[in-house]
Design an enzyme around this catalytic site. Structure first.
Site, PDB file in Angstrom:
ATOM      1  N   TRP A 102      -2.942  -2.432  53.882  1.00  0.00           N
ATOM      2  CA  TRP A 102      -3.726  -2.559  52.732  1.00  0.00           C
ATOM      3  C   TRP A 102      -4.169  -4.110  52.403  1.00  0.00           C
ATOM      4  CZ3 TRP A 102      -6.889   0.895  51.855  1.00  0.00           C
ATOM      5  CH2 TRP A 102      -6.484   2.469  52.169  1.00  0.00           C
ATOM      6  N   ASP A 172      -1.779  -6.006  44.478  1.00  0.00           N
ATOM      7  CA  ASP A 172      -2.001  -4.693  44.683  1.00  0.00           C
ATOM      8  C   ASP A 172      -0.911  -3.795  44.398  1.00  0.00           C
ATOM      9  OD1 ASP A 172      -2.948  -2.175  45.575  1.00  0.00           O
ATOM     10  OD2 ASP A 172      -3.882  -2.821  47.468  1.00  0.00           O
ATOM     11  N   LYS A 196      -1.884   7.492  43.414  1.00  0.00           N
ATOM     12  CA  LYS A 196      -0.774   7.431  44.163  1.00  0.00           C
ATOM     13  C   LYS A 196       0.260   7.803  42.795  1.00  0.00           C
ATOM     14  CE  LYS A 196      -2.747   5.864  47.323  1.00  0.00           C
ATOM     15  NZ  LYS A 196      -3.387   4.642  47.824  1.00  0.00           N
TER      16      LYS A 196
HETATM   17  C1  LIG Z   1      -4.401   3.847  48.573  1.00  0.00           C
HETATM   18  C2  LIG Z   1      -4.491   2.222  48.511  1.00  0.00           C
HETATM   19  C3  LIG Z   1      -5.484   1.604  48.583  1.00  0.00           C
HETATM   20  C4  LIG Z   1      -6.977   2.082  48.772  1.00  0.00           C
HETATM   21  O1  LIG Z   1      -7.329   2.700  47.511  1.00  0.00           O
HETATM   22  P1  LIG Z   1      -8.646   3.427  47.235  1.00  0.00           P
HETATM   23  O2  LIG Z   1      -8.591   3.909  45.783  1.00  0.00           O
HETATM   24  O3  LIG Z   1      -8.843   4.457  48.310  1.00  0.00           O
HETATM   25  O4  LIG Z   1      -9.923   2.502  47.409  1.00  0.00           O
HETATM   26  C5  LIG Z   1      -5.267   0.180  48.398  1.00  0.00           C
HETATM   27  N1  LIG Z   1      -4.190  -0.282  48.382  1.00  0.00           N
HETATM   28  C6  LIG Z   1      -3.054   0.348  48.519  1.00  0.00           C
HETATM   29  C7  LIG Z   1      -1.652  -0.500  48.190  1.00  0.00           C
HETATM   30  C8  LIG Z   1      -3.286   1.636  48.516  1.00  0.00           C
HETATM   31  O5  LIG Z   1      -2.095   2.448  48.529  1.00  0.00           O
END
Ligand SMILES: *Cc1c(COP(=O)(O)O)cnc(C)c1O
Length: 361
Positions: A102, A172, A196
């Site tokens: 990511w 993130d 998540k």
């Molecule tokens: C799932 C995830 C993303 C992507 O998320 P989207 O909502 O599909 O754009 C980005 N960063 C992390 C750490 C993730 O777990």
């Protein structure tokens, strides 16, 4: 009805209490005469949902007043694209620390509009660790430093908040927000797709220090402007109201369960159970991540013999354990054990892993 224990990485399991409340309120929200998803986002009912959700999220995460909270559509990936547009000027240096898939995605979203500098990376060792602080090559004039607090695919999680001096730290937190107490004041911006740990897919939370919204950023459409979005209460256009409502229910459930301190304790126990099942298997199962930074939310693991993967997954399904197939980037298995995964689910998985090993080992 037979709900399985769902280890999917995202969209992921939701608390049963939340699903039941949403079900009960689906046809009519309170005495509104309609579902919340059928009502105007500017009406009294939804405005109250939106305001309460923000207030309760602020309480859950102890978000200081000098931080704004935005609720946006487009997922975490869209935030990755909008951070450089809002907080860096064209071509400005931005530092990225790569600890998994990511982080790389974040770089891809930013590379077209800023000067991306990889300040540190664990790619050479297969993203199995957090690069040591001493090896970070931070730029003095960077607009921000970006990290991925928890790498959902590689299963690597920061345990300490990195120090970045006067350069704001952007993180993130898509797969670890609300999994433990968080010192928001150490960050310039924190963002998380909801699917998540916060609710259903379709809404993303951005927590940002208000003074950073004064930055000029780059030419961009109004709809991509976080300052304008804040002034409009995250409603420059029709927001994902159902997702916002579901996020609100999920946040309230976390508060009712005891908040982030309680979840930190539960998550530590769940992770310990699972890593014990892996490490104690004499090599039948393995996880290659540096133990101090192993994720407590996403546990990737491999069977010693990949030809057993299909049988492992089929047997798991029979045992009421779903969503265990690893991401295609790394293969193998992955158990995502977010806040909504009960401890009994992790115990059931550990027991299944032991049974499978005894049958096939
Ligand atoms: C799932 C995830 C993303 C992507 O998320 P989207 O909502 O599909 O754009 C980005 N960063 C992390 C750490 C993730 O777990």
């Amino acid at each position: 009805m037979s709900r399985a224990y769902n280890f999917s990485a995202g969209p992921a399991t939701l608390p049963e209490a939340v699903l039941r409340q949403a079900q009960a309120e689906l046809l009519e929200f309170g005495d509104a005469g309609a579902s919340i998803v059928e009502l105007s986002h500017r009406g009294a009912e939804f405005m109250e949902v939106a305001q309460r959700t923000e207030a309760e999220l602020r309480a859950l995460l102890s978000i200081p007043d000098d931080y704004a909270v935005l609720f946006t559509a487009g997922g975490a990936t869209t935030v990755q694209a909008l951070l450089p547009l809002n907080f860096a000027h064209p071509g400005q240096r931005c530092d990225y620390v790569l600890t998994g898939h990511w982080g790389r995605t974040a770089v891809k979203q930013a590379a077209a509009v800023v000067d991306v500098h990889i300040a540190a990376s664990s790619e050479a060792t297969g993203f199995d660790r957090i690069p040591a602080d001493a090896d970070w090559q931070l730029s003095k004039d960077a607009a921000y430093v970006h990290v991925t607090a928890n790498e959902t695919i590689h299963g690597v999680e920061f345990r300490d908040v990195p120090t970045t001096g006067d350069v704001p730290l952007f993180a993130d937190f898509s797969s670890s927000i609300a999994s433990e107490p968080l010192d928001v004041s150490r960050y310039g911006a924190i963002y998380a797709g909801a699917q998540k740990n916060l609710g259903p897919v379709g809404i993303t939370v951005l927590i940002v220090r208000r003074d950073l919204l004064q930055r000029a950023g780059q030419p961009r459409a109004d709809i991509f402007d976080y300052g304008l979005q804040l002034a409009a209460g995250s409603m420059l256009n029709t927001p994902p109201s159902w997702n916002w409502y579901m996020l609100g229910l999920t946040v309230r459930w976390m508060l009712d369960e005891g908040g982030v301190t309680e979840f930190a304790a539960r998550n530590a126990r769940k992770a310990a159970t699972l890593y014990r099942a892996i490490d104690g298997s004499g090599g039948f199962y393995r996880n290659a991540v540096d133990p101090p930074v192993r994720s407590r939310m996403n546990v990737p693991f491999f069977l010693h013999d990949a030809s057993l993967d299909g049988a492992f997954l089929a047997g798991a399904r029979e045992a009421g354990l779903i969503g265990l197939k690893g991401h295609k980037v790394v293969g193998g298995m992955r158990a995502s054990i977010y806040n909504a995964m009960p401890e009994a689910g992790v115990q059931a998985l550990a027991a299944y892993m032991a049974d499978f090993m005894h049958e096939r080992g």
